[in-house]
Scaffold this motif. Sequence first.
Motif, PDB file in Angstrom:
ATOM      1  N   ARG A  12       0.842  -1.188   0.000  1.00 42.44           N
ATOM      2  CA  ARG A  12       0.000   0.000   0.000  1.00 42.44           C
ATOM      3  C   ARG A  12       0.881   1.243   0.000  1.00 42.44           C
ATOM      4  NH1 ARG A  12      -2.467   2.979   4.199  1.00 42.44           N
ATOM      5  NH2 ARG A  12      -1.668   1.477   5.698  1.00 42.44           N
ATOM      6  N   LEU A  13       0.585   2.164  -0.932  1.00 39.73           N
ATOM      7  CA  LEU A  13       1.335   3.424  -1.054  1.00 39.73           C
ATOM      8  C   LEU A  13       0.716   4.457  -0.122  1.00 39.73           C
ATOM      9  CD1 LEU A  13       3.557   4.940  -2.657  1.00 39.73           C
ATOM     10  CD2 LEU A  13       1.757   5.661  -4.231  1.00 39.73           C
ATOM     11  N   GLN A  14       1.498   4.918   0.843  1.00 44.70           N
ATOM     12  CA  GLN A  14       1.016   5.922   1.786  1.00 44.70           C
ATOM     13  C   GLN A  14       1.081   7.309   1.150  1.00 44.70           C
ATOM     14  OE1 GLN A  14      -0.625   4.888   4.082  1.00 44.70           O
ATOM     15  NE2 GLN A  14       0.502   4.111   5.859  1.00 44.70           N
ATOM     16  N   GLY A  15       0.203   8.190   1.527  1.00 43.32           N
ATOM     17  CA  GLY A  15       0.171   9.531   0.967  1.00 43.32           C
ATOM     18  C   GLY A  15      -0.746   9.579  -0.237  1.00 43.32           C
ATOM     19  N   THR A  16      -1.026  10.794  -0.673  1.00 39.20           N
ATOM     20  CA  THR A  16      -1.919  10.985  -1.815  1.00 39.20           C
ATOM     21  C   THR A  16      -1.093  11.225  -3.068  1.00 39.20           C
ATOM     22  OG1 THR A  16      -3.579  11.998  -0.382  1.00 39.20           O
ATOM     23  CG2 THR A  16      -3.804  12.359  -2.760  1.00 39.20           C
ATOM     24  N   PRO A  17      -1.152  10.292  -4.012  1.00 38.81           N
ATOM     25  CA  PRO A  17      -0.386  10.513  -5.251  1.00 38.81           C
ATOM     26  C   PRO A  17      -0.975  11.680  -6.035  1.00 38.81           C
ATOM     27  CG  PRO A  17      -1.336   8.292  -5.177  1.00 38.81           C
ATOM     28  CD  PRO A  17      -1.886   9.033  -4.019  1.00 38.81           C
ATOM     29  N   ARG A  18      -0.075  12.431  -6.691  1.00 43.67           N
ATOM     30  CA  ARG A  18      -0.509  13.540  -7.520  1.00 43.67           C
ATOM     31  C   ARG A  18      -0.558  13.083  -8.963  1.00 43.67           C
ATOM     32  NH1 ARG A  18       2.798  17.420  -8.059  1.00 43.67           N
ATOM     33  NH2 ARG A  18       1.348  19.181  -8.117  1.00 43.67           N
ATOM     34  N   PRO A  19      -1.649  13.258  -9.644  1.00 47.66           N
ATOM     35  CA  PRO A  19      -1.753  12.801 -11.029  1.00 47.66           C
ATOM     36  C   PRO A  19      -0.827  13.608 -11.917  1.00 47.66           C
ATOM     37  CG  PRO A  19      -3.648  14.141 -10.457  1.00 47.66           C
ATOM     38  CD  PRO A  19      -2.886  13.926  -9.182  1.00 47.66           C
ATOM     39  N   PRO A  20      -0.377  13.030 -13.025  1.00 48.61           N
ATOM     40  CA  PRO A  20       0.502  13.760 -13.931  1.00 48.61           C
ATOM     41  C   PRO A  20      -0.231  14.910 -14.592  1.00 48.61           C
ATOM     42  CG  PRO A  20      -0.132  11.670 -14.890  1.00 48.61           C
ATOM     43  CD  PRO A  20      -0.625  11.648 -13.481  1.00 48.61           C
ATOM     44  N   ALA A  21       0.520  15.920 -14.974  1.00 46.45           N
ATOM     45  CA  ALA A  21      -0.062  17.053 -15.687  1.00 46.45           C
ATOM     46  C   ALA A  21      -0.518  16.630 -17.071  1.00 46.45           C
ATOM     47  CB  ALA A  21       0.954  18.194 -15.773  1.00 46.45           C
ATOM     48  N   PHE A  22       0.287  15.827 -17.724  1.00 45.86           N
ATOM     49  CA  PHE A  22      -0.052  15.263 -19.023  1.00 45.86           C
ATOM     50  C   PHE A  22       0.352  13.801 -19.023  1.00 45.86           C
ATOM     51  CE2 PHE A  22       1.340  19.689 -19.783  1.00 45.86           C
ATOM     52  CZ  PHE A  22       0.126  20.241 -20.181  1.00 45.86           C
ATOM     53  N   SER A  23      -0.450  12.954 -19.598  1.00 47.91           N
ATOM     54  CA  SER A  23      -0.089  11.533 -19.640  1.00 47.91           C
ATOM     55  C   SER A  23      -0.716  10.882 -20.862  1.00 47.91           C
ATOM     56  CB  SER A  23      -0.569  10.822 -18.365  1.00 47.91           C
ATOM     57  OG  SER A  23      -1.987  10.847 -18.284  1.00 47.91           O
ATOM     58  N   GLN A  24      -0.081   9.788 -21.246  1.00 47.88           N
ATOM     59  CA  GLN A  24      -0.578   8.989 -22.362  1.00 47.88           C
ATOM     60  C   GLN A  24       0.027   7.608 -22.232  1.00 47.88           C
ATOM     61  OE1 GLN A  24      -0.690  10.474 -26.606  1.00 47.88           O
ATOM     62  NE2 GLN A  24       0.834   8.848 -26.898  1.00 47.88           N
ATOM     63  N   ASP A  25      -0.802   6.581 -22.432  1.00 47.32           N
ATOM     64  CA  ASP A  25      -0.311   5.215 -22.359  1.00 47.32           C
ATOM     65  C   ASP A  25       0.504   4.889 -23.605  1.00 47.32           C
ATOM     66  OD1 ASP A  25      -1.517   4.822 -19.927  1.00 47.32           O
ATOM     67  OD2 ASP A  25      -3.395   4.094 -20.818  1.00 47.32           O
ATOM     68  N   GLY A  26       1.380   3.907 -23.454  1.00 49.10           N
ATOM     69  CA  GLY A  26       2.184   3.469 -24.579  1.00 49.10           C
ATOM     70  C   GLY A  26       2.885   2.179 -24.250  1.00 49.10           C
ATOM     71  N   ASP A  27       3.534   1.606 -25.254  1.00 46.23           N
ATOM     72  CA  ASP A  27       4.292   0.370 -25.029  1.00 46.23           C
ATOM     73  C   ASP A  27       5.442   0.613 -24.074  1.00 46.23           C
ATOM     74  OD1 ASP A  27       2.653  -1.011 -26.900  1.00 46.23           O
ATOM     75  OD2 ASP A  27       3.805  -0.092 -28.527  1.00 46.23           O
ATOM     76  N   PHE A  28       6.045   1.770 -24.183  1.00 47.17           N
ATOM     77  CA  PHE A  28       7.131   2.163 -23.280  1.00 47.17           C
ATOM     78  C   PHE A  28       6.845   3.592 -22.848  1.00 47.17           C
ATOM     79  CE2 PHE A  28       8.896  -0.773 -26.432  1.00 47.17           C
ATOM     80  CZ  PHE A  28       9.289  -1.823 -25.601  1.00 47.17           C
ATOM     81  N   VAL A  29       6.899   3.804 -21.534  1.00 48.31           N
ATOM     82  CA  VAL A  29       6.509   5.093 -20.972  1.00 48.31           C
ATOM     83  C   VAL A  29       7.757   5.860 -20.557  1.00 48.31           C
ATOM     84  CG1 VAL A  29       5.194   6.272 -19.181  1.00 48.31           C
ATOM     85  CG2 VAL A  29       4.316   4.149 -20.184  1.00 48.31           C
ATOM     86  N   ILE A  30       7.775   7.154 -20.905  1.00 46.02           N
ATOM     87  CA  ILE A  30       8.857   8.057 -20.513  1.00 46.02           C
ATOM     88  C   ILE A  30       8.300   9.044 -19.494  1.00 46.02           C
ATOM     89  CG2 ILE A  30      10.516   9.778 -21.307  1.00 46.02           C
ATOM     90  CD1 ILE A  30      10.394   8.526 -24.057  1.00 46.02           C
ATOM     91  N   GLY A  31       9.013   9.222 -18.419  1.00 51.25           N
ATOM     92  CA  GLY A  31       8.603  10.184 -17.403  1.00 51.25           C
ATOM     93  C   GLY A  31       9.150  11.559 -17.726  1.00 51.25           C
ATOM     94  N   GLY A  32       8.461  12.563 -17.268  1.00 51.21           N
ATOM     95  CA  GLY A  32       8.917  13.939 -17.438  1.00 51.21           C
ATOM     96  C   GLY A  32       8.654  14.741 -16.190  1.00 51.21           C
ATOM     97  N   VAL A  33       9.627  15.549 -15.775  1.00 52.97           N
ATOM     98  CA  VAL A  33       9.481  16.354 -14.559  1.00 52.97           C
ATOM     99  C   VAL A  33       9.881  17.783 -14.891  1.00 52.97           C
ATOM    100  CG1 VAL A  33      10.062  16.608 -12.127  1.00 52.97           C
ATOM    101  CG2 VAL A  33      10.094  14.333 -13.184  1.00 52.97           C
ATOM    102  N   PHE A  34       8.967  18.751 -14.695  1.00 55.64           N
ATOM    103  CA  PHE A  34       9.213  20.150 -15.009  1.00 55.64           C
ATOM    104  C   PHE A  34       8.673  21.018 -13.880  1.00 55.64           C
ATOM    105  CE2 PHE A  34       8.717  17.787 -18.934  1.00 55.64           C
ATOM    106  CZ  PHE A  34       9.827  18.173 -19.671  1.00 55.64           C
ATOM    107  N   SER A  35       9.301  22.185 -13.703  1.00 55.31           N
ATOM    108  CA  SER A  35       8.868  23.125 -12.655  1.00 55.31           C
ATOM    109  C   SER A  35       7.803  24.046 -13.223  1.00 55.31           C
ATOM    110  CB  SER A  35      10.066  23.929 -12.137  1.00 55.31           C
ATOM    111  OG  SER A  35      11.054  23.076 -11.621  1.00 55.31           O
ATOM    112  N   ILE A  36       6.630  23.477 -13.512  1.00 53.59           N
ATOM    113  CA  ILE A  36       5.582  24.230 -14.204  1.00 53.59           C
ATOM    114  C   ILE A  36       4.980  25.296 -13.300  1.00 53.59           C
ATOM    115  CG2 ILE A  36       3.385  24.006 -15.423  1.00 53.59           C
ATOM    116  CD1 ILE A  36       4.208  21.141 -16.128  1.00 53.59           C
TER     117      ILE A  36
END
Length: 876
Positions: free
Chosen positions: A48-72
């Motif tokens: 069980r993951l403790q805390g409230t996960p924050r949803p991504p700003a933009f997301s899309q499913d794919g065969d291989f997923v790339i993460g992105g982190v920006f100071s928006i």
Amino acid sequence: MRLSPSPALDPSLAGSLVLLHLAVVAGGFALLSYTSVSASGLESVRCRLQGTPRPPAFSQDGDFVIGGVFSIHNYILPFSQEVLTHLPSIYSLDTRELRFSRAMVFAVEEINNSSDLLPGVTLGYQVHDSCTSVPMAMNVAFQLANGLDPMFDTGEQCSGSATVTAIVGESGSTPTISMLRIIGPFGIPQVSHFSTCACLSDKKQYPTFFRTIPSDQFQAAALAHLIRHFGWTWIGAVRSDSDYGNNGMAAFLQAAQEEGICVEYSEAFSLTNPLSRVQRVADVIRSSTARVVVAFTAIGEMRILLEEMERLPSPPRQWIGTESWVTDPDMLRFGLCAGAIGFGIQRSVIPGLRDFLLDLSPQKVSNSPLLTEFWEGAFDCRLGTGTSTGVGVEEKVCDGSEDIQQLQTPYTDTSQLRVTNMVYKAVYAIAHAIHSIVCEERENSTVNCDKNLNVKPTQVLERLRRVNFSRNGYQVSFDANGDPVATYELVNWQIRESGKMEFVTVGLYDASLPPDQRFDINREITWVKNSTLVPVSVCSESCPPGTRKAVQKGKPVCCYDCIQCAEGEISNNTDCLICPEEYWPNAERDLCILKPVEFLSFYEVLGIILTACSVGGACLAIATATVFYHHRTSAIVRANNSELSFLLLFSLALCFLCSLTFIGRPSEWSCMLRHTAFGITFVLCISCVLGKTIVVLMAFRATLPGSNVMKWFGPPQQRLTVVSFTFVQALICTLWLVLSPPFPIKNLTTYKEKIILECNVGSAIGFWAVLGYIGLLSLLCFVLAFLARKLPDNFNEAKFITFSMLIFCAVWITFIPAYVSSPGKFTVAVEIFAIITSSFGLFFLLFVPKCFIILFRPEKNTKKHLMEKTSNDIRH
């Protein structure tokens, strides 16, 4: 990150567990718990993951997923109420960072539509907002490693595969370092587009880190080179109190020291500091004497500092910026930075990006909370139904008439795609790494990709090290430290005729070139107040020529006093250098030039006068000899021993002419000839006078009754006397020339500023022996003539010989101290003067009276007249 309930931890995860606990303390967002649900105890685990996960700003499913982190978003957690007073907004949207994140989405969609790169394979993405916060960046790191499901089943331990194959980001070095501490042990590669801290090149600490933007190590060297190029040796320095600012400034200060640049002050601050801290930094800048300020700061800190500087303006400063802020369009609003200059990432072109960014409509925007926030903030309206503001005024509702094409924000500005291209290249680098794993080229040049292949992050990490491709004309590759080739544009802020401030590229810096070719300025630069004059920033003005620098006690080496160099030294701005022996400082005392050479020349006034006197004296002697020869049968010529007279006139002519050997540039032959010719001719002359004196004495005695002395001193004896005396001098001169002859030298001691060419006598004994022998004969001649001075005037010339020898001895006695004390070419002039004067003394006293009688009183030039005069003298 998933935890195993077993007390015996997997050794490979032990370090990760420690990192987890550190993250929990720092962030408080991602604590994981585990619960055993199997009857057997360890067969199944529910995590069980403790805390409230924050949803991504933009997301899309794919065969291989790339993460992105920006100071928006700019979100600052204030530590005191004072912090809130100097922050315009503690939670605001950074539209430039929004453009970065959308560029990642654009790159992924472009790859998915490509038939060359990953054909048949779909890339997905999860773009997260770190809110410029280290804790939030750590929380995002946990989410990218674990996923978003709050509950998940697993096997024996909570350590399943990561949800992303690689990560693009972060926009700052400090958040990137925090993320690497979490995801690094799992081998997840992270490719940053804007983290420039040189510390991240350390592969021992950060083995999974790559970046498409150059390291600050290169930028620090470029900045130091730039400052030195414009002659600024006295600067101020401000930095962000972060990994980026502290490490970047440390690298710059080291490079600046190597370039001879001094730093008056170095101040650090951060966004979370109290306002008083920012004010103190601004006051230090205002009160400093340095007119150039290097700002190694993040965009947030720079914005706050410039706002504080504008509150109380000070004398104009030249700002030197880093890539973090010098190309940010939002900074152009600060007028005090007019003329700022710094290094930025190369400007680039990404075809299709602008159309993608502007392809927004209210319908598309409403599907994304982030884009909705951007849209409402840009057009000052609300999507949907307006709400009351609490004062009876309802907010404006977006009615669809908003035109994003006309919007002027950093999001829509694609004229300066610099960092955006770094995001674009980072996505493509990861895609190429995945392509090399899942795709293979067949014989018919077709590419086959297996999208079902289980690709581990460590595989992508390994392939990223070997990535090497070109996209839109820009090369992408990484060195052993995960860094790209460092290339920068030199960007200058210039005010155009329209009054608008713009970024203008005025030069390039390419670290791949040899050191002397890396820096190239190819356009005109404008400085503070939009002037084309390069500002001056030095602690002490340059020392004038002929002075050296003396460092002021307790101050940097750039602060100095100017001390006069000693005579014969030049200055090279830092020290005095002694000129070589044959060189002397020029008038500016900044260059050693050859000393002028001095000698008595035929072409100077003194040389011409002495030459004229010498030649004139020789001509008079020859003319007198001609007169004597023409009147050789006359009584006065015959009465004065014509043979010795002719020989004396010949020797006097030689004495006059030998002085010419002293004039002109000394050479080996002239040095040997001048002294020997002088010595021999003068002895010949004195020998003749001595012979005439002896003849006078003998002749007078021969007139006495019973005296036959003249038969012992007839013409043969006279010739032998002259030859004998002259032979002795010739022998002395020969020994002198054989043993130690005179030779030419360069006299460097008499005058410091010029060279005297003169003749060294070689053997001093030989030189003074020649002069001493002349003096001995002169003294003997003077004594004999003095004894015969009262003999009859018309019969002998003893009185004239006495006076002539008196003048001769006086001249040469005076010559000795004058010769010794005269400097340079005047030594030679004194010697020539002595020769000519003594020769003229002999000539005038011995021959002029006789010539006067011969030419103007011919009635007295008879034997009768001479005999009568002599008889009268004898009687008296």
